[in-house]
Design an enzyme around this catalytic site. Structure first.
Site, PDB file in Angstrom:
ATOM      1  N   GLN A  46      14.306  39.282  15.491  1.00 44.34           N
ATOM      2  CA  GLN A  46      13.952  37.877  15.362  1.00 44.34           C
ATOM      3  C   GLN A  46      15.208  37.055  15.062  1.00 44.34           C
ATOM      4  OE1 GLN A  46      11.755  40.004  13.413  1.00 44.34           O
ATOM      5  NE2 GLN A  46       9.974  39.828  14.756  1.00 44.34           N
ATOM      6  N   ASN A  66      10.903  34.793  17.863  1.00 47.78           N
ATOM      7  CA  ASN A  66      10.887  36.180  18.312  1.00 47.78           C
ATOM      8  C   ASN A  66      11.936  36.399  19.397  1.00 47.78           C
ATOM      9  OD1 ASN A  66       9.008  37.371  16.650  1.00 47.78           O
ATOM     10  ND2 ASN A  66       7.286  37.062  18.046  1.00 47.78           N
ATOM     11  N   CYS A  75       7.591  35.899   8.847  1.00 50.92           N
ATOM     12  CA  CYS A  75       8.326  37.151   8.955  1.00 50.92           C
ATOM     13  C   CYS A  75       8.783  37.532   7.551  1.00 50.92           C
ATOM     14  CB  CYS A  75       9.514  37.010   9.892  1.00 50.92           C
ATOM     15  SG  CYS A  75      10.542  38.498   9.980  1.00 50.92           S
ATOM     16  N   GLY A  76       8.175  38.555   6.973  1.00 53.99           N
ATOM     17  CA  GLY A  76       8.469  38.927   5.592  1.00 53.99           C
ATOM     18  C   GLY A  76       9.873  39.466   5.392  1.00 53.99           C
ATOM     19  N   ASN A 167       0.275  35.291  10.011  1.00 51.49           N
ATOM     20  CA  ASN A 167       0.356  35.645  11.427  1.00 51.49           C
ATOM     21  C   ASN A 167      -0.654  36.764  11.679  1.00 51.49           C
ATOM     22  OD1 ASN A 167       1.720  37.610  10.005  1.00 51.49           O
ATOM     23  ND2 ASN A 167       3.493  37.693  11.343  1.00 51.49           N
ATOM     24  N   HIS A 169      -2.630  40.209  12.611  1.00 49.65           N
ATOM     25  CA  HIS A 169      -2.372  41.650  12.546  1.00 49.65           C
ATOM     26  C   HIS A 169      -3.645  42.434  12.848  1.00 49.65           C
ATOM     27  CE1 HIS A 169       1.710  41.666  10.830  1.00 49.65           C
ATOM     28  NE2 HIS A 169       1.332  40.512  10.311  1.00 49.65           N
ATOM     29  N   ASN A 200       0.181  41.486  16.140  1.00 48.03           N
ATOM     30  CA  ASN A 200       1.031  42.595  15.709  1.00 48.03           C
ATOM     31  C   ASN A 200       0.119  43.789  15.422  1.00 48.03           C
ATOM     32  OD1 ASN A 200       3.644  40.977  15.308  1.00 48.03           O
ATOM     33  ND2 ASN A 200       2.188  39.858  14.033  1.00 48.03           N
ATOM     34  N   GLU A 218       5.376  44.857  17.263  1.00 42.86           N
ATOM     35  CA  GLU A 218       5.383  43.428  16.982  1.00 42.86           C
ATOM     36  C   GLU A 218       5.235  42.625  18.265  1.00 42.86           C
ATOM     37  OE1 GLU A 218       7.777  41.556  14.006  1.00 42.86           O
ATOM     38  OE2 GLU A 218       8.702  43.475  13.460  1.00 42.86           O
ATOM     39  N   CYS A 227       8.518  46.024   9.580  1.00 48.77           N
ATOM     40  CA  CYS A 227       7.846  44.733   9.722  1.00 48.77           C
ATOM     41  C   CYS A 227       7.239  44.371   8.375  1.00 48.77           C
ATOM     42  CB  CYS A 227       6.765  44.793  10.801  1.00 48.77           C
ATOM     43  SG  CYS A 227       5.800  43.263  10.955  1.00 48.77           S
ATOM     44  N   THR A 229       5.470  41.572   7.242  1.00 48.70           N
ATOM     45  CA  THR A 229       4.077  41.132   7.249  1.00 48.70           C
ATOM     46  C   THR A 229       3.164  42.268   7.686  1.00 48.70           C
ATOM     47  OG1 THR A 229       4.336  40.232   9.490  1.00 48.70           O
ATOM     48  CG2 THR A 229       4.621  38.699   7.643  1.00 48.70           C
ATOM     49  N   GLY A 230       3.662  43.138   8.584  1.00 46.11           N
ATOM     50  CA  GLY A 230       2.875  44.292   9.010  1.00 46.11           C
ATOM     51  C   GLY A 230       2.610  45.254   7.869  1.00 46.11           C
TER      52      GLY A 230
END
Length: 282
Positions: A46, A66, A75-76, A167, A169, A200, A218, A227, A229-230
């Site tokens: 990213q 992205n 994006c964590g 976002n 998931h 994602n 992603e 990832c 947030t994942g």
């Protein structure tokens, strides 16, 4: 046009960070794609843009693009690199900053062990808030979680939970992440019409109540080494299924992330490091 940048990584998730405060930045999607290209550009999962705030109650505006050039909400791992960047560049002096993103306001702070913690906000579970269209799908309850069943192109069943961390998931439980069909099932579900903003796709292996392993496909990028947030979405789903406790160490292919969730905001803690700095002609 010459553009100054900093290459950073957080648990193997790599970023090009651009200071939009000290230099004028107005790039088209094709230019973001060129920067992210690992052969013709710098290379990144990213690209992060640091801007002045647009509201009085935050310190910065934080924008995420992205590798395909599209702007996204959250994006964590990038948020941790964002804090490291603004501190190292002298743009911020405190241990905590507040930043505005497309998905809302984030609070970022340094942890006592030198890692960076991010208040990721509260997860959202209503399909419309993901967004996700489950119409016509079979479902089942497991603990507090709803699981949905889709049929992959090769046949069989694919069960997953759908939620938002700012976002979208989808999280699927697997016995062994090393043998999960990430590169087959990931792009298939990412582009499903049921997720109008794409999704994602996380593949979660539970080791015990405090440890998990994870791989993530992603949207707009492909499989990444990590990832943020994942990891948050996967742990939240695991907790709701009764498989994980409130604090979990997540092993990704790029490093360790710690996730804490007790029913309100999710906290993500992990590393954030500068790799190199440079200037590129666009």
């Amino acid at each position: 046009m010459k553009l100054r940048f900093t290459k950073m990584q957080g648990a193997g998730n790599d970023f090009v960070v651009v200071d939009g405060i000290s230099q004028q930045v107005a790039l088209a999607p094709a230019q973001w794609r060129r920067l992210a290209d690992r052969h013709f550009g710098i290379g990144a999962d990213q690209l992060l843009l640091v801007e002045r705030p647009g509201r009085p109650d935050v310190d910065f505006r934080y924008r995420i693009f992205n590798a395909d050039g599209g702007e996204v909400e959250h994006c964590g791992n990038g948020a941790r690199c964002f804090l490291r960047f603004v501190r190292d560049k002298g743009l911020a002096t405190g241990d905590t900053v507040r930043v505005e993103t497309l998905s809302g306001v984030l609070s970022l702070s340094f942890a006592p062990d030198g890692r960076v913690s991010v208040d990721m906000g509260r997860p959202r579970f209503e399909p419309a808030q993901v967004p996700f269209d489950p119409s016509g799908l079979a479902s089942r309850r497991e603990g507090d979680e709803t699981l949905w069943r889709e049929s992959p192109p090769g046949g069989g069943e694919f069960w997953f939970a759908a939620l938002s961390m700012g976002n979208p998931h989808a999280v699927s439980l697997v016995d062994d992440v090393d043998h999960a069909d990430v590169r087959g099932l990931g792009p298939w579900l990412e582009t499903s019409a049921r997720f109008p903003e794409r999704v994602n796709v996380g593949f979660l292996e539970v080791v015990d109540r405090g440890q998990a392993r994870l791989r993530v496909w992603e949207r707009g990028v492909g499989e990444t080494l990590s990832c943020g947030t994942g990891a948050c979405a996967a742990v939240v789903s695991g907790i709701r299924r009764g498989l994980l406790g409130p604090e979990v160490e997540v092993s990704t292919r790029g490093g360790q992330l710690r996730i804490h969730w007790a029913g309100e905001s999710v906290t993500l803690t992990g590393p954030a490091e500068t790799v190199f700095e440079g200037e590129i002609e666009l």
